[in-house]
Scaffold this active site. Structure first.
Site: not given
Length: 187
Positions: A34-35
Site C-alpha cells: 500500500q505504498c
C-alpha cells in the site's frame, strides 16, 4: 560473511538458505502493498521476465516499517502480489529492515554498500524526504533503509554490488543488472 551465510523465511514460514541462490544475479527488494511505489511490482516482474533465463532472480521481502504500508503477513503479501501484479518471483515473509529486530540479511546488505542521499531538487525525492522526516526521521540516520522498494543488486558470486533508492530509475537498475550479467559471462 557473505550473502550465502543467511537464512530467510519464506511466505509459508519455511526457512530457506540464501545458498539456494548461489551463482545467480539477485535483486533484493523490501516491498509494501500500500505504498506510492507499489506500482514497481509491475516493473520488477518485467525485469524478472526479461532476465530470469540468464540466471537472474528477484527476491521480495514485504516490510511494514514505513508508514504501516504492508499490514499483511508474508502469505497474504504473496497473494496480493500474484493477484494484482502477476508476480512470479519469490516473495518472502514480513521483515524489519531497520532498528531492533532488523532481519540479519538486511543488516548485512545495508552495511555492504553505501546509499545515495535523496535529491531535494527532484520533486518525488523531495516529497519522499518530507514524508520520511515527518513519519520516520530515524530512517535517515546512517545507512538505514529510507523507505519501501529499496533495492540491492547482488552479483553471481554473492557480492553486494549496488543499492538503489525507491526513486531510482528502472533504466538505471536494468543497466546495472545487464552489467552484472555481462561480467558473469566474461569470467
Amino acid at each position: 560473511m557473505s550473502i550465502y551465510n543467511y537464512l530467510v523465511r519464506k511466505s509459508n514460514g519455511e526457512i530457506l538458505s540464501m545458498e539456494t541462490y548461489r551463482g545467480k544475479t539477485i535483486l533484493i527488494v523490501n516491498t509494501a502493498s500500500q505504498c506510492q511505489f507499489t506500482y514497481q511490482f509491475d516493473e520488477l516482474q518485467k525485469l524478472y521476465d526479461r532476465y530470469k533465463e540468464r540466471n537472474f532472480v528477484i527476491l521480495g521481502f514485504p516490510c511494514d516499517q514505513f508508514g504501516n504500508q504492508n499490514p499483511e503477513n508474508g502469505a497474504d503479501s504473496l497473494t496480493f502480489c500474484q493477484r494484482n501484479y502477476g508476480v512470479t518471483f519469490p516473495v518472502f515473509d514480513l521483515v524489519y529492515v531497520n532498528g531492533v529486530g532488523s532481519d540479519p540479511l538486511f543488516s548485512y546488505l545495508k552495511h555492504e554498500v553505501s546509499f545515495r542521499n535523496l535529491d531535494e531538487t527532484v520533486m518525488t525525492e523531495k516529497l519522499l524526504l518530507m514524508k520520511i522526516k515527518s513519519e520516520n526521521p530515524e530512517h535517515l540516520q546512517g545507512r538505514n533503509i529510507k523507505w519501501n522498494f529499496t533495492k540491492f543488486l547482488i552479483s553471481s558470486d554473492g557480492e553486494v554490488v549496488k543499492r538503489f533508492e525507491p526513486t531510482d530509475s528502472r533504466l538505471d537498475i536494468e543497466e546495472a543488472i545487464e552489467q552484472s550479467l555481462a561480467e558473469k559471462v566474461l569470467i
